[in-house]
Design an enzyme around this catalytic site. Structure first.
Site, PDB file in Angstrom:
ATOM      1  N   SER A   1      -7.296   5.729  -8.650  1.00 20.52           N
ATOM      2  CA  SER A   1      -6.036   6.318  -8.194  1.00 20.52           C
ATOM      3  C   SER A   1      -4.967   6.148  -9.271  1.00 20.52           C
ATOM      4  O   SER A   1      -4.628   5.024  -9.637  1.00 20.52           O
ATOM      5  CB  SER A   1      -5.577   5.661  -6.897  1.00 20.52           C
ATOM      6  OG  SER A   1      -6.518   5.882  -5.870  1.00 20.52           O
TER       7      SER A   1
ATOM      8  N   ARG B   1       0.733  -3.168  -4.035  1.00 21.90           N
ATOM      9  CA  ARG B   1       0.269  -2.983  -5.411  1.00 21.90           C
ATOM     10  C   ARG B   1       1.230  -3.645  -6.400  1.00 21.90           C
ATOM     11  O   ARG B   1       1.512  -3.127  -7.474  1.00 21.90           O
ATOM     12  CB  ARG B   1       0.117  -1.491  -5.745  1.00 21.90           C
ATOM     13  CG  ARG B   1      -0.838  -0.743  -4.853  1.00 21.90           C
ATOM     14  CD  ARG B   1      -2.267  -1.296  -4.947  1.00 21.90           C
ATOM     15  NE  ARG B   1      -3.129  -0.534  -4.048  1.00 21.90           N
ATOM     16  CZ  ARG B   1      -3.319  -0.829  -2.764  1.00 21.90           C
ATOM     17  NH1 ARG B   1      -2.719  -1.892  -2.236  1.00 21.90           N
ATOM     18  NH2 ARG B   1      -4.112  -0.099  -2.010  1.00 21.90           N
TER      19      ARG B   1
ATOM     20  N   GLU C   1       0.012   3.881 -10.715  1.00 18.50           N
ATOM     21  CA  GLU C   1      -0.666   2.628 -10.388  1.00 18.50           C
ATOM     22  C   GLU C   1      -1.367   2.063 -11.616  1.00 18.50           C
ATOM     23  O   GLU C   1      -1.448   0.847 -11.788  1.00 18.50           O
ATOM     24  CB  GLU C   1      -1.672   2.861  -9.254  1.00 18.50           C
ATOM     25  CG  GLU C   1      -2.340   1.606  -8.755  1.00 18.50           C
ATOM     26  CD  GLU C   1      -3.120   1.833  -7.466  1.00 18.50           C
ATOM     27  OE1 GLU C   1      -4.134   1.141  -7.277  1.00 18.50           O
ATOM     28  OE2 GLU C   1      -2.713   2.679  -6.658  1.00 18.50           O
TER      29      GLU C   1
END
Length: 329
Positions: A221, A152, A317
């Site tokens: 998320s 990520r 995130e």
């Protein structure tokens, strides 16, 4: 001032001084009084307060497909929708991205996050990212190595890249397709599923697990799954026998953030109009005209509790956007 509730999937009713729809590169350069924020579909950005500058909404369109003896080569404009692209590739018999079906957002956002799911990441098939510098107008191309893809993460998250606007993403998909179905629910498909079976299963699971932002405001998320030292994980196992993990390398494992949050009792917890989702604790939701302050308070409570109980630092995130730009928890 322009209301931003329709520009980000969390739906807070904050405002920006100006919003520009970028449909052609000829519109550049953009002159902005105050800060400038580059936005795709707003599925990974939350405006937690009024933004003092200009939001540049990237709506560049175009898909080019070519092929060699061994590869399908794709060049896609940054404003194209990711899931729509995956669906289109499936209809053309171009496989490899099916594990990443139903991930929200645009192509321009995909390299920034190095999007991934069910055992695959964009980094596996991204070969080149084209950008234009919003300050100088210089066009650049970054190879996969230069993109510095990580979990990520990528070069494009660095502060020095803030003026680089992603315009096109290049990807190569081998014609000799090999299924990846070793992760989670995909294991039930066996060792030789079709790409369509993987695609359908991923869509089914994601729809079952994640709330629809069209029905309740959310940005998917909220936290990354933390990667920790294996010895740290083994020490946690003494107290938490059922703590799950996924191997990363010989020294590290990945622990599901949802499990950590759930064990601390946050599922269903609310602060004002913001809540930790009842069935997926990794997702925070705007269920009743919540505010940015309420979101930050809940997220910080979760982060502090996980740190205190597990000695694990959670990272968000999603991007949290304040008055002058991105902020930290």
């Amino acid at each position: 001032m322009i209301e931003l509730s329709n520009y980000h999937t969390f739906g807070f009713r904050n405002h920006a001084a100006r919003v520009i729809q970028l449909q052609q590169l000829e519109q550049l350069p953009v002159v902005s009084e105050g800060p400038l924020y580059i936005l795709g579909e707003g599925s990974n950005s939350i405006f937690v307060e009024d933004f003092a500058g200009t939001v540049l909404k990237v709506s560049l369109k175009g898909i080019e497909i070519s092929e060699t003896d061994d590869l399908f080569r794709i060049r896609v404009a940054a404003g194209e929708n990711w899931h729509d692209l995956v669906t289109m590739l499936m209809t053309k018999g171009i496989y490899g991205a099916e594990n990443l079906a139903l991930i929200p957002g645009t192509l321009g956002a995909a390299p920034i996050q190095n999007i991934g799911a069910y055992g695959r990441e964009l980094a596996e098939f991204c070969t080149l990212v084209e950008t234009v510098n919003l300050t100088t107008g210089v066009v650049s191309c970054f190879t996969a190595t230069e993109c510095q893809f990580g979990y990520r993460d990528s070069l494009f998250k660095r502060a020095e890249m803030a003026s680089e606007l992603i315009t096109y993403v290049h990807m190569d998909f081998p014609k000799h397709w090999i299924p990846q179905c070793s992760y989670g629910e995909l294991q039930a498909l066996g060792s030789t599923p079709t790409a369509q079976q993987i695609f359908d299963k991923v869509v089914e699971v994601r729809r079952a697990k994640l709330p629809d932002p069209g029905k309740i405001g959310n940005a998917g998320s909220f936290f990354k799954n933390p990667v920790i030292q294996r010895r740290h994980f083994l020490s946690l196992q003494h107290e938490w026998k059922d703590i799950p993990c996924y191997p990363v390398d010989e020294e590290h494992v990945k622990v599901p953030a949802a499990w950590l949050i759930d064990r601390l009792g946050f599922k269903g917890k609310t602060i004002g109009g913001v809540a930790c989702h009842l069935s997926q604790p990794l997702v925070l939701v705007n269920q009743a005209e919540g505010t940015g302050d309420e979101l930050l308070q809940l997220a910080r409570n979760i982060k502090q509790s996980v740190k205190k109980e597990f000695s694990i630092d959670l990272e968000n995130e999603v991007r949290l956007i304040g008055k002058q730009g991105q902020i930290c928890l």
